[in-house]
Design a protein around this motif. Structure first.
Motif, mmCIF file in Angstrom:
data_model
loop_
_atom_site.group_PDB
_atom_site.id
_atom_site.type_symbol
_atom_site.label_atom_id
_atom_site.label_comp_id
_atom_site.label_asym_id
_atom_site.label_seq_id
_atom_site.Cartn_x
_atom_site.Cartn_y
_atom_site.Cartn_z
ATOM 1 N N GLU A 199 0.890 -1.096 0.213
ATOM 2 C CA GLU A 199 -0.057 0.139 0.081
ATOM 3 C C GLU A 199 0.757 1.204 -0.078
ATOM 4 N N LEU A 200 0.247 2.250 -0.357
ATOM 5 C CA LEU A 200 1.330 3.658 -0.300
ATOM 6 C C LEU A 200 0.305 4.692 0.379
ATOM 7 N N ARG A 201 1.016 5.172 1.324
ATOM 8 C CA ARG A 201 0.329 6.178 2.347
ATOM 9 C C ARG A 201 0.946 7.339 2.651
ATOM 10 N N ARG A 202 0.400 8.360 3.024
ATOM 11 C CA ARG A 202 0.916 9.684 3.372
ATOM 12 C C ARG A 202 2.072 9.318 4.666
ATOM 13 N N ALA A 203 2.954 10.074 4.907
ATOM 14 C CA ALA A 203 3.877 10.053 5.946
ATOM 15 C C ALA A 203 3.270 10.941 6.898
ATOM 16 N N PRO A 204 3.057 10.484 8.172
ATOM 17 C CA PRO A 204 2.580 11.170 9.259
ATOM 18 C C PRO A 204 3.307 12.447 9.774
ATOM 19 N N GLY A 205 2.848 13.559 9.498
ATOM 20 C CA GLY A 205 3.336 15.011 9.629
ATOM 21 C C GLY A 205 3.893 15.440 8.401
ATOM 22 N N ASP A 206 3.801 14.965 7.076
ATOM 23 C CA ASP A 206 4.633 15.268 5.966
ATOM 24 C C ASP A 206 3.792 14.747 4.725
ATOM 25 N N GLY A 207 2.756 15.494 4.394
ATOM 26 C CA GLY A 207 1.668 15.161 3.384
ATOM 27 C C GLY A 207 2.395 14.943 2.199
ATOM 28 N N ARG A 208 3.575 15.486 1.785
ATOM 29 C CA ARG A 208 4.223 15.492 0.562
ATOM 30 C C ARG A 208 4.755 14.009 0.249
ATOM 31 N N ALA A 209 5.313 13.305 1.291
ATOM 32 C CA ALA A 209 5.790 12.107 1.428
ATOM 33 C C ALA A 209 4.987 11.000 1.405
ATOM 34 N N ARG A 210 5.395 9.975 0.530
ATOM 35 C CA ARG A 210 4.588 8.854 0.517
ATOM 36 C C ARG A 210 5.416 7.778 1.117
ATOM 37 N N LEU A 211 4.867 6.754 1.940
ATOM 38 C CA LEU A 211 5.344 5.632 2.439
ATOM 39 C C LEU A 211 4.749 4.496 1.689
ATOM 40 N N LEU A 212 5.486 3.514 1.648
ATOM 41 C CA LEU A 212 5.147 1.939 1.191
ATOM 42 C C LEU A 212 4.827 1.454 2.475
ATOM 43 N N ALA A 213 3.914 0.470 2.467
ATOM 44 C CA ALA A 213 3.528 -0.310 3.620
ATOM 45 C C ALA A 213 3.185 -1.827 3.141
ATOM 46 N N THR A 214 3.628 -2.794 3.806
ATOM 47 C CA THR A 214 3.134 -4.191 3.502
ATOM 48 C C THR A 214 1.833 -4.638 3.929
ATOM 49 N N THR A 215 1.266 -5.566 3.463
ATOM 50 C CA THR A 215 0.134 -6.116 4.054
ATOM 51 C C THR A 215 0.097 -7.257 4.773
ATOM 52 N N ASP A 216 -0.777 -7.782 5.304
ATOM 53 C CA ASP A 216 -0.730 -9.091 6.086
ATOM 54 C C ASP A 216 -0.391 -10.166 4.986
ATOM 55 N N ARG A 217 -0.914 -10.179 3.844
ATOM 56 C CA ARG A 217 -0.783 -11.073 2.741
ATOM 57 C C ARG A 217 0.773 -11.280 2.456
ATOM 58 N N LEU A 218 1.337 -10.098 1.998
ATOM 59 C CA LEU A 218 2.896 -10.052 1.833
ATOM 60 C C LEU A 218 3.891 -10.654 3.156
ATOM 61 N N ARG A 219 3.030 -10.451 4.331
ATOM 62 C CA ARG A 219 3.959 -10.687 5.551
ATOM 63 C C ARG A 219 3.995 -12.081 5.874
ATOM 64 N N ALA A 220 2.799 -12.651 5.426
ATOM 65 C CA ALA A 220 2.509 -14.058 5.467
ATOM 66 C C ALA A 220 3.249 -14.941 4.720
ATOM 67 N N HIS A 221 3.623 -14.374 3.610
ATOM 68 C CA HIS A 221 4.355 -15.042 2.503
ATOM 69 C C HIS A 221 5.908 -14.888 2.890
ATOM 70 N N HIS A 222 6.231 -13.675 3.238
ATOM 71 C CA HIS A 222 7.688 -13.528 3.758
ATOM 72 C C HIS A 222 8.192 -14.297 4.935
ATOM 73 N N ILE A 223 7.146 -14.629 5.875
ATOM 74 C CA ILE A 223 7.583 -15.237 6.877
ATOM 75 C C ILE A 223 7.848 -16.716 6.728
ATOM 76 N N GLU A 224 7.104 -17.213 5.649
ATOM 77 C CA GLU A 224 7.282 -18.518 5.336
ATOM 78 C C GLU A 224 8.678 -18.790 4.432
ATOM 79 N N TRP A 225 9.039 -17.850 3.713
ATOM 80 C CA TRP A 225 10.137 -17.635 3.004
ATOM 81 C C TRP A 225 11.378 -17.695 4.168
ATOM 82 N N LEU A 226 11.213 -16.881 4.938
ATOM 83 C CA LEU A 226 12.209 -16.611 6.055
ATOM 84 C C LEU A 226 12.306 -18.110 6.617
ATOM 85 N N VAL A 227 11.556 -18.645 7.050
ATOM 86 C CA VAL A 227 11.479 -19.998 7.875
ATOM 87 C C VAL A 227 12.281 -21.120 6.989
ATOM 88 N N ALA A 228 12.013 -21.027 5.780
ATOM 89 C CA ALA A 228 12.686 -21.758 4.547
ATOM 90 C C ALA A 228 14.260 -21.841 4.587
#
Length: 305
Positions: free
Chosen positions: A114-143
């Protein structure tokens, strides 16, 4: 040089050396355990494989997860932005800016980022992972912990193997400082980078090696198209990658119509070296994460009335 750098990051001596891992008598067993675990992460997930084909950079999942976990809202230089993701991937030479832009767009479309506005800085955009990505990544890391757990029974890898979410996030936060050393070590592995530079290369590499191991003969003839067919990768793409692997001295294409390959000794040796590098780095991060994890756990117990 890399050992000195890793010991500086760990804050003491490493408990494993790269050569020790490479020479471990049960490394083939750990290799098979890793191949099995890694391929399971992607089996039954045709969407994830298509992402690999589009971008050729499964490592982006790892970068996204660790950069987000490591960011400090009070320090702008740590924010998980598109630029930060591009800089991290550039360390490994994995993707051009254009490819990263395309992959981010696709990941947003399907609910991985997801892409979100940075807190306190409306010009900056921050990326954010979702539960779906994190669920995949934890399995990748466990491997990637599985081969360590197979070889070093006296080391505690319990929290990540149990998929403890707090430990997973702690491991991710500690990972970015190790990436420059990891990138330099990766560049010493030309055969590994051959596969990483091709779309879905790591999947194809692991599938054909596991097929040979399952046959019980390191020099067994492997029908490589069959080994990779369950991932939905095109035959032409796999064939072209095997042609490149043959030119590098890793395989020999044989049989009528060139449908089979023989895995050559260099392939096993170079793969084991690459696997050992991954284990070496993963164990170093684990040392740092487990130290903080243990201290936090001890502090919690002290506060229990």
């Amino acid at each position: 040089m890399e050992q000195d750098e890793l010991e500086r990051l760990v804050g003491g001596r490493l408990r494993l050396t790269l050569d020790e891992i490479v020479r471990h008598p049960r490394l083939p067993e750990a290799r098979h355990a890793y191949l099995t675990s890694f391929l399971k992460v992607y089996e039954g997930e045709p969407f994830l494989v298509r992402l690999l084909l589009e971008a050729g950079r499964f490592f982006v999942f790892h970068c996204a997860a660790v950069l987000e976990a490591a960011q400090d809202p009070s320090r702008r230089e740590t924010w998980f932005t598109v630029g930060a993701l591009k800089r991290e991937l550039a360390l490994f030479g994995y993707a051009s800016d254009r490819q990263v832009d395309h992959l981010i767009a696709r990941l947003r479309e399907v609910g991985f980022l997801e892409l979100r506005r940075a807190p306190g800085d409306g010009r900056a955009r921050l990326l954010a992972t979702t539960d779906r990505l994190r669920a995949h990544h934890i399995e990748w890391l466990v491997a990637h912990y599985v081969p360590l757990a197979n070889l070093y029974l006296d080391h505690d890898y319990g929290p990540i193997l149990a998929r403890d979410r707090d430990f997973y996030l702690l491991h991710c936060r500690k990972s970015p400082s190790f990436n420059p050393a990891a990138a330099r070590l990766m560049m010493t592995l030309p055969d590994t980078m051959l596969f990483f530079s091709h779309a879905a290369g790591p999947l194809i590499q692991n599938a054909v090696l596991k097929a040979a191991m399952d046959a019980g003969d390191p020099s067994a003839v492997v029908p490589y198209i069959e080994a990779t067919s369950r991932f939905g990768v095109s035959r032409t793409h796999v064939r072209n990658l095997m042609i490149s692997a043959e030119a590098a001295g890793l395989v020999r294409i044989i049989g009528r119509g060139g449908r089979n390959i023989e895995i050559l000794p260099r392939f096993w040796a170079s793969y084991d070296r690459g696997l050992a590098v991954g284990m070496y780095l993963t164990d170093a991060v684990n040392l740092v994460a487990m130290r903080e994890w243990s201290q936090a756990s001890a502090g919690h117990l002290c506060n229990v009335p």
